[in-house]
Structures are given as structure tokens and as C-alpha cells.
Design a protein around this motif. Structure first.
Motif, PDB file in Angstrom:
ATOM      1  N   HIS A  33       0.862  -1.189   0.000  1.00 54.07           N
ATOM      2  CA  HIS A  33       0.000   0.000   0.000  1.00 54.07           C
ATOM      3  C   HIS A  33       0.894   1.232   0.000  1.00 54.07           C
ATOM      4  O   HIS A  33       1.904   1.270   0.690  1.00 54.07           O
ATOM      5  N   PRO A  34       0.528   2.255  -0.776  1.00 54.98           N
ATOM      6  CA  PRO A  34       1.382   3.439  -0.843  1.00 54.98           C
ATOM      7  C   PRO A  34       1.409   4.268   0.443  1.00 54.98           C
ATOM      8  O   PRO A  34       2.309   5.087   0.628  1.00 54.98           O
ATOM      9  N   LEU A  35       0.463   4.059   1.330  1.00 52.96           N
ATOM     10  CA  LEU A  35       0.417   4.788   2.596  1.00 52.96           C
ATOM     11  C   LEU A  35       0.726   3.853   3.754  1.00 52.96           C
ATOM     12  O   LEU A  35       0.452   2.659   3.693  1.00 52.96           O
ATOM     13  N   THR A  36       1.244   4.426   4.821  1.00 51.30           N
ATOM     14  CA  THR A  36       1.438   3.648   6.046  1.00 51.30           C
ATOM     15  C   THR A  36       0.105   3.560   6.785  1.00 51.30           C
ATOM     16  O   THR A  36      -0.840   4.313   6.493  1.00 51.30           O
ATOM     17  N   VAL A  37       0.047   2.663   7.756  1.00 51.18           N
ATOM     18  CA  VAL A  37      -1.156   2.562   8.592  1.00 51.18           C
ATOM     19  C   VAL A  37      -1.417   3.901   9.269  1.00 51.18           C
ATOM     20  O   VAL A  37      -2.568   4.361   9.348  1.00 51.18           O
ATOM     21  N   GLU A  38      -0.365   4.560   9.720  1.00 55.27           N
ATOM     22  CA  GLU A  38      -0.511   5.853  10.402  1.00 55.27           C
ATOM     23  C   GLU A  38      -1.095   6.908   9.464  1.00 55.27           C
ATOM     24  O   GLU A  38      -1.938   7.716   9.871  1.00 55.27           O
ATOM     25  N   GLU A  39      -0.670   6.898   8.209  1.00 52.07           N
ATOM     26  CA  GLU A  39      -1.208   7.869   7.240  1.00 52.07           C
ATOM     27  C   GLU A  39      -2.673   7.587   6.927  1.00 52.07           C
ATOM     28  O   GLU A  39      -3.484   8.512   6.816  1.00 52.07           O
ATOM     29  N   ILE A  40      -3.000   6.322   6.802  1.00 46.82           N
ATOM     30  CA  ILE A  40      -4.406   5.957   6.560  1.00 46.82           C
ATOM     31  C   ILE A  40      -5.252   6.365   7.766  1.00 46.82           C
ATOM     32  O   ILE A  40      -6.338   6.932   7.607  1.00 46.82           O
ATOM     33  N   GLU A  41      -4.740   6.097   8.957  1.00 42.06           N
ATOM     34  CA  GLU A  41      -5.450   6.475  10.182  1.00 42.06           C
ATOM     35  C   GLU A  41      -5.692   7.986  10.222  1.00 42.06           C
ATOM     36  O   GLU A  41      -6.793   8.439  10.561  1.00 42.06           O
ATOM     37  N   ALA A  42      -4.687   8.759   9.867  1.00 37.35           N
ATOM     38  CA  ALA A  42      -4.832  10.221   9.863  1.00 37.35           C
ATOM     39  C   ALA A  42      -5.892  10.659   8.863  1.00 37.35           C
ATOM     40  O   ALA A  42      -6.689  11.564   9.140  1.00 37.35           O
ATOM     41  N   ARG A  43      -5.929  10.023   7.706  1.00 40.91           N
ATOM     42  CA  ARG A  43      -6.946  10.379   6.699  1.00 40.91           C
ATOM     43  C   ARG A  43      -8.346  10.016   7.179  1.00 40.91           C
ATOM     44  O   ARG A  43      -9.293  10.772   6.967  1.00 40.91           O
ATOM     45  N   ILE A  44      -8.482   8.862   7.799  1.00 41.90           N
ATOM     46  CA  ILE A  44      -9.788   8.449   8.327  1.00 41.90           C
ATOM     47  C   ILE A  44     -10.249   9.439   9.396  1.00 41.90           C
ATOM     48  O   ILE A  44     -11.404   9.886   9.393  1.00 41.90           O
ATOM     49  N   THR A  45      -9.346   9.796  10.295  1.00 39.84           N
ATOM     50  CA  THR A  45      -9.676  10.748  11.357  1.00 39.84           C
ATOM     51  C   THR A  45     -10.088  12.087  10.765  1.00 39.84           C
ATOM     52  O   THR A  45     -11.114  12.663  11.168  1.00 39.84           O
ATOM     53  N   ALA A  46      -9.330  12.586   9.798  1.00 40.76           N
ATOM     54  CA  ALA A  46      -9.654  13.870   9.168  1.00 40.76           C
ATOM     55  C   ALA A  46     -11.000  13.804   8.451  1.00 40.76           C
ATOM     56  O   ALA A  46     -11.810  14.729   8.550  1.00 40.76           O
ATOM     57  N   ARG A  47     -11.256  12.707   7.745  1.00 41.34           N
ATOM     58  CA  ARG A  47     -12.530  12.566   7.032  1.00 41.34           C
ATOM     59  C   ARG A  47     -13.696  12.553   8.010  1.00 41.34           C
ATOM     60  O   ARG A  47     -14.724  13.201   7.786  1.00 41.34           O
ATOM     61  N   ARG A  48     -13.538  11.855   9.119  1.00 37.57           N
ATOM     62  CA  ARG A  48     -14.614  11.804  10.114  1.00 37.57           C
ATOM     63  C   ARG A  48     -14.828  13.169  10.766  1.00 37.57           C
ATOM     64  O   ARG A  48     -15.969  13.550  11.045  1.00 37.57           O
ATOM     65  N   GLN A  49     -13.761  13.907  10.997  1.00 35.68           N
ATOM     66  CA  GLN A  49     -13.890  15.251  11.571  1.00 35.68           C
ATOM     67  C   GLN A  49     -14.609  16.186  10.601  1.00 35.68           C
ATOM     68  O   GLN A  49     -15.471  16.967  11.012  1.00 35.68           O
ATOM     69  N   ARG A  50     -14.261  16.098   9.301  1.00 33.74           N
ATOM     70  CA  ARG A  50     -14.950  16.923   8.300  1.00 33.74           C
ATOM     71  C   ARG A  50     -16.435  16.578   8.243  1.00 33.74           C
ATOM     72  O   ARG A  50     -17.289  17.464   8.182  1.00 33.74           O
ATOM     73  N   ALA A  51     -16.736  15.296   8.268  1.00 31.40           N
ATOM     74  CA  ALA A  51     -18.140  14.871   8.223  1.00 31.40           C
ATOM     75  C   ALA A  51     -18.905  15.375   9.441  1.00 31.40           C
ATOM     76  O   ALA A  51     -20.052  15.817   9.318  1.00 31.40           O
ATOM     77  N   ALA A  52     -18.278  15.336  10.600  1.00 33.02           N
ATOM     78  CA  ALA A  52     -18.934  15.828  11.821  1.00 33.02           C
ATOM     79  C   ALA A  52     -19.195  17.325  11.715  1.00 33.02           C
ATOM     80  O   ALA A  52     -20.268  17.804  12.116  1.00 33.02           O
ATOM     81  N   ARG A  53     -18.219  18.083  11.182  1.00 33.90           N
ATOM     82  CA  ARG A  53     -18.420  19.527  11.013  1.00 33.90           C
ATOM     83  C   ARG A  53     -19.547  19.806  10.027  1.00 33.90           C
ATOM     84  O   ARG A  53     -20.369  20.697  10.251  1.00 33.90           O
ATOM     85  N   LEU A  54     -19.617  19.037   8.945  1.00 34.20           N
ATOM     86  CA  LEU A  54     -20.687  19.231   7.963  1.00 34.20           C
ATOM     87  C   LEU A  54     -22.047  18.935   8.569  1.00 34.20           C
ATOM     88  O   LEU A  54     -23.020  19.639   8.300  1.00 34.20           O
TER      89      LEU A  54
END
Length: 72
Positions: free
Chosen positions: A39-60
Motif C-alpha cells: 500500500h502506498p500509505l502507512t497505517v498511520e497515514e491511513i489512520e490520519a486520513r480516516i480521522t480527518a474525514r470523520r472530523q470533516r463529516a462531523a463539522r458538515l
């Protein structure tokens, strides 16, 4: 034989189950499930993207609820 419409409905149900299962996981567990060797991303990078996506969704959701309340 499965019709085109049945195949689309089956695919939609499978997608809903997968998204629901992923959303129920904490970000780290979801990232570990999404990662695979090569995978081109590390687990940590994927985790950060998931967290950011969930935060954006919560703000929306918050913004949308406030807009609906103001319009009422």
C-alpha cells in the motif's frame, strides 16, 4: 440469472455493509483493515486520513443542522 438491477442492488447492499462496518471501527482498527503490503500509505497515514474525514463529516453535520434550525 441475476438481472442488472438485482446486481446493482446487491452491490449497493454490500457497499452499505462495508461502509457501516468501517464506520463502527476506531480509526486505527479501520486503518489496519485497509492497509495491505505494498500500500502506498502507512497505517498511520491511513489512520490520519480516516480521522480527518470523520472530523470533516462531523463539522458538515453540525453546519447542516444549524442551517436547518435557522431556516425553520
Amino acid at each position: 440469472m441475476t438481472t442488472r438491477d438485482q446486481a446493482i442492488a446487491n452491490a449497493a447492499r454490500a457497499l452499505i455493509r462495508a461502509v457501516t462496518a468501517q464506520a463502527a471501527m476506531d480509526p486505527r482498527t479501520a486503518a489496519e483493515g485497509a492497509w495491505y503490503p505494498g500500500h502506498p500509505l502507512t497505517v498511520e497515514e491511513i489512520e490520519a486520513r480516516i480521522t480527518a474525514r470523520r472530523q470533516r463529516a462531523a463539522r458538515l453535520r453540525t453546519t447542516s443542522a444549524a442551517s436547518q434550525k435557522a431556516a425553520a
